[in-house]
Design a protein around this motif. Sequence first.
Motif, PDB file in Angstrom:
ATOM      1  N   ARG A  41       0.778  -1.132   0.038  1.00 31.66           N
ATOM      2  CA  ARG A  41       0.041   0.131  -0.017  1.00 31.66           C
ATOM      3  C   ARG A  41       0.945   1.295  -0.098  1.00 31.66           C
ATOM      4  NH1 ARG A  41      -2.745  -0.437   5.080  1.00 31.66           N
ATOM      5  NH2 ARG A  41      -3.500  -2.415   3.948  1.00 31.66           N
ATOM      6  N   GLN A  42       2.097   1.388   1.021  1.00 27.63           N
ATOM      7  CA  GLN A  42       2.996   2.509   0.982  1.00 27.63           C
ATOM      8  C   GLN A  42       3.552   2.779  -0.444  1.00 27.63           C
ATOM      9  OE1 GLN A  42       3.004   4.483   3.517  1.00 27.63           O
ATOM     10  NE2 GLN A  42       4.709   5.609   2.233  1.00 27.63           N
ATOM     11  N   GLU A  43       3.969   1.631  -1.128  1.00 32.14           N
ATOM     12  CA  GLU A  43       4.699   1.494  -2.477  1.00 32.14           C
ATOM     13  C   GLU A  43       3.647   2.402  -3.363  1.00 32.14           C
ATOM     14  OE1 GLU A  43       5.474  -2.019  -5.294  1.00 32.14           O
ATOM     15  OE2 GLU A  43       7.327  -1.670  -3.842  1.00 32.14           O
ATOM     16  N   SER A  44       2.354   2.011  -3.467  1.00 32.24           N
ATOM     17  CA  SER A  44       1.354   2.154  -4.202  1.00 32.24           C
ATOM     18  C   SER A  44       1.210   3.759  -4.183  1.00 32.24           C
ATOM     19  CB  SER A  44      -0.007   1.467  -4.417  1.00 32.24           C
ATOM     20  OG  SER A  44      -0.954   2.072  -5.079  1.00 32.24           O
ATOM     21  N   LEU A  45       1.008   4.098  -2.821  1.00 34.29           N
ATOM     22  CA  LEU A  45       0.990   5.901  -2.559  1.00 34.29           C
ATOM     23  C   LEU A  45       2.165   6.423  -2.840  1.00 34.29           C
ATOM     24  CD1 LEU A  45      -0.663   5.285   1.060  1.00 34.29           C
ATOM     25  CD2 LEU A  45      -1.909   6.056  -0.861  1.00 34.29           C
ATOM     26  N   GLU A  46       3.357   5.910  -2.904  1.00 32.36           N
ATOM     27  CA  GLU A  46       4.585   6.599  -3.018  1.00 32.36           C
ATOM     28  C   GLU A  46       4.360   6.770  -4.725  1.00 32.36           C
ATOM     29  OE1 GLU A  46       7.637   4.383  -2.006  1.00 32.36           O
ATOM     30  OE2 GLU A  46       7.618   4.851   0.159  1.00 32.36           O
ATOM     31  N   THR A  47       3.865   5.702  -5.416  1.00 36.31           N
ATOM     32  CA  THR A  47       4.062   5.806  -7.056  1.00 36.31           C
ATOM     33  C   THR A  47       3.039   6.753  -7.260  1.00 36.31           C
ATOM     34  OG1 THR A  47       4.646   3.419  -6.973  1.00 36.31           O
ATOM     35  CG2 THR A  47       3.362   4.498  -8.949  1.00 36.31           C
ATOM     36  N   GLU A  48       1.750   6.839  -6.612  1.00 36.83           N
ATOM     37  CA  GLU A  48       0.841   7.740  -7.031  1.00 36.83           C
ATOM     38  C   GLU A  48       1.253   9.373  -6.825  1.00 36.83           C
ATOM     39  OE1 GLU A  48      -3.066   7.080  -5.239  1.00 36.83           O
ATOM     40  OE2 GLU A  48      -2.861   4.821  -5.445  1.00 36.83           O
ATOM     41  N   VAL A  49       1.885   9.329  -5.695  1.00 38.30           N
ATOM     42  CA  VAL A  49       2.331  10.975  -5.244  1.00 38.30           C
ATOM     43  C   VAL A  49       3.498  11.329  -6.360  1.00 38.30           C
ATOM     44  CG1 VAL A  49       3.918  12.075  -3.708  1.00 38.30           C
ATOM     45  CG2 VAL A  49       2.011  10.746  -2.728  1.00 38.30           C
ATOM     46  N   ILE A  50       4.329  10.450  -6.652  1.00 36.33           N
ATOM     47  CA  ILE A  50       5.375  10.746  -7.904  1.00 36.33           C
ATOM     48  C   ILE A  50       4.741  11.116  -9.086  1.00 36.33           C
ATOM     49  CG2 ILE A  50       7.206   9.727  -9.311  1.00 36.33           C
ATOM     50  CD1 ILE A  50       8.362   8.139  -6.595  1.00 36.33           C
ATOM     51  N   LEU A  65      12.405  21.199 -10.980  1.00 33.60           N
ATOM     52  CA  LEU A  65      12.929  20.174  -9.955  1.00 33.60           C
ATOM     53  C   LEU A  65      13.315  18.973 -10.760  1.00 33.60           C
ATOM     54  CD1 LEU A  65      10.277  20.086  -7.235  1.00 33.60           C
ATOM     55  CD2 LEU A  65      12.397  21.204  -7.127  1.00 33.60           C
ATOM     56  N   SER A  66      14.448  18.439 -10.381  1.00 34.17           N
ATOM     57  CA  SER A  66      14.977  17.174 -11.285  1.00 34.17           C
ATOM     58  C   SER A  66      14.321  16.009 -10.830  1.00 34.17           C
ATOM     59  CB  SER A  66      16.475  16.789 -10.930  1.00 34.17           C
ATOM     60  OG  SER A  66      16.656  16.457  -9.631  1.00 34.17           O
ATOM     61  N   PRO A  67      14.121  14.805 -11.393  1.00 34.90           N
ATOM     62  CA  PRO A  67      13.603  13.813 -10.928  1.00 34.90           C
ATOM     63  C   PRO A  67      13.967  13.103  -9.490  1.00 34.90           C
ATOM     64  CG  PRO A  67      13.789  13.432 -13.332  1.00 34.90           C
ATOM     65  CD  PRO A  67      14.359  14.634 -12.815  1.00 34.90           C
ATOM     66  N   ALA A  68      15.228  13.477  -9.346  1.00 30.09           N
ATOM     67  CA  ALA A  68      15.988  13.020  -7.993  1.00 30.09           C
ATOM     68  C   ALA A  68      15.246  13.932  -6.926  1.00 30.09           C
ATOM     69  CB  ALA A  68      17.332  13.023  -8.178  1.00 30.09           C
ATOM     70  N   GLN A  69      15.092  15.119  -7.212  1.00 29.29           N
ATOM     71  CA  GLN A  69      14.394  16.121  -6.299  1.00 29.29           C
ATOM     72  C   GLN A  69      13.079  15.913  -5.837  1.00 29.29           C
ATOM     73  OE1 GLN A  69      15.848  19.566  -8.639  1.00 29.29           O
ATOM     74  NE2 GLN A  69      17.035  20.367  -6.928  1.00 29.29           N
ATOM     75  N   ILE A  70      12.484  15.287  -6.970  1.00 29.74           N
ATOM     76  CA  ILE A  70      10.923  15.182  -6.711  1.00 29.74           C
ATOM     77  C   ILE A  70      10.791  13.801  -5.853  1.00 29.74           C
ATOM     78  CG2 ILE A  70       9.008  14.058  -7.948  1.00 29.74           C
ATOM     79  CD1 ILE A  70       9.522  15.938 -10.392  1.00 29.74           C
ATOM     80  N   ARG A  71      11.767  12.985  -6.030  1.00 29.56           N
ATOM     81  CA  ARG A  71      11.759  11.558  -5.239  1.00 29.56           C
ATOM     82  C   ARG A  71      12.066  11.929  -3.667  1.00 29.56           C
ATOM     83  NH1 ARG A  71      13.780   9.328  -9.856  1.00 29.56           N
ATOM     84  NH2 ARG A  71      16.152   9.642  -9.289  1.00 29.56           N
ATOM     85  N   GLN A  72      13.023  12.879  -3.598  1.00 26.10           N
ATOM     86  CA  GLN A  72      13.459  13.403  -2.082  1.00 26.10           C
ATOM     87  C   GLN A  72      12.229  14.180  -1.688  1.00 26.10           C
ATOM     88  OE1 GLN A  72      16.328  12.507  -0.485  1.00 26.10           O
ATOM     89  NE2 GLN A  72      15.014  13.226   1.215  1.00 26.10           N
ATOM     90  N   ASN A  73      11.627  15.000  -2.266  1.00 24.88           N
ATOM     91  CA  ASN A  73      10.358  15.641  -1.707  1.00 24.88           C
ATOM     92  C   ASN A  73       9.194  14.550  -1.385  1.00 24.88           C
ATOM     93  OD1 ASN A  73      11.570  18.126  -2.377  1.00 24.88           O
ATOM     94  ND2 ASN A  73      10.289  18.695  -4.047  1.00 24.88           N
ATOM     95  N   VAL A  74       9.147  13.718  -2.008  1.00 27.56           N
ATOM     96  CA  VAL A  74       8.165  12.389  -1.639  1.00 27.56           C
ATOM     97  C   VAL A  74       8.536  11.883  -0.384  1.00 27.56           C
ATOM     98  CG1 VAL A  74       7.292  10.021  -2.282  1.00 27.56           C
ATOM     99  CG2 VAL A  74       7.144  11.999  -3.972  1.00 27.56           C
ATOM    100  N   ARG A  75      10.012  11.456  -0.401  1.00 23.66           N
ATOM    101  CA  ARG A  75      10.293  10.974   0.822  1.00 23.66           C
ATOM    102  C   ARG A  75      10.161  11.950   2.148  1.00 23.66           C
ATOM    103  NH1 ARG A  75      15.020   9.693  -2.744  1.00 23.66           N
ATOM    104  NH2 ARG A  75      14.517   7.558  -3.387  1.00 23.66           N
ATOM    105  N   ASP A  76      10.453  13.260   1.641  1.00 24.97           N
ATOM    106  CA  ASP A  76      10.292  14.142   2.887  1.00 24.97           C
ATOM    107  C   ASP A  76       8.906  14.292   3.446  1.00 24.97           C
ATOM    108  OD1 ASP A  76      12.860  14.614   2.740  1.00 24.97           O
ATOM    109  OD2 ASP A  76      12.850  16.623   1.696  1.00 24.97           O
ATOM    110  N   ARG A  77       8.089  14.257   2.654  1.00 23.88           N
ATOM    111  CA  ARG A  77       6.652  14.285   2.846  1.00 23.88           C
ATOM    112  C   ARG A  77       6.062  12.992   3.640  1.00 23.88           C
ATOM    113  NH1 ARG A  77       3.488  16.439  -2.617  1.00 23.88           N
ATOM    114  NH2 ARG A  77       4.739  18.637  -2.799  1.00 23.88           N
ATOM    115  N   GLN A  78       6.917  11.770   3.041  1.00 24.44           N
ATOM    116  CA  GLN A  78       6.472  10.780   3.746  1.00 24.44           C
ATOM    117  C   GLN A  78       6.720  10.602   5.390  1.00 24.44           C
ATOM    118  OE1 GLN A  78       8.275   7.754   1.571  1.00 24.44           O
ATOM    119  NE2 GLN A  78       6.408   7.405   0.455  1.00 24.44           N
ATOM    120  N   GLN A  79       7.965  11.292   5.674  1.00 24.92           N
ATOM    121  CA  GLN A  79       8.421  11.330   7.246  1.00 24.92           C
ATOM    122  C   GLN A  79       7.668  12.419   7.738  1.00 24.92           C
ATOM    123  OE1 GLN A  79      12.652  12.352   6.719  1.00 24.92           O
ATOM    124  NE2 GLN A  79      13.428  10.463   5.977  1.00 24.92           N
TER     125      GLN A  79
END
Length: 82
Positions: A41-50, A65-79
């Motif tokens: 479920r978490q993986e699916s939510l991460e994919t949806e956010v990206i 934003l680069s793709p790497a920055q977008i991924r980092q933003n997602v990780r930051d939001r999850q925390q």
Amino acid sequence: MSRQSITISEPNADWLKAQVESKEYSSNSEIVNDLIRRARRQESLETEVIRALLQEGIDSGSSVLSPAQIRQNVRDRQQVDE
């Protein structure tokens, strides 16, 4: 349902045992299946956010934003959400 044999560390075995003894779960299998469902479920939510962030960038016409920055933003939001 498929049967699997797994090896787990002693601390994890102790944790599983405590969960069953506390009646939180009825078996180790139930715990493992629940953990896998949560991870999926978490993986699916991460994919949806990206996807949403990427679409937002596309819709804006440009993104700074680069793709790497977008991924980092997602990780930051999850925390923050945890």
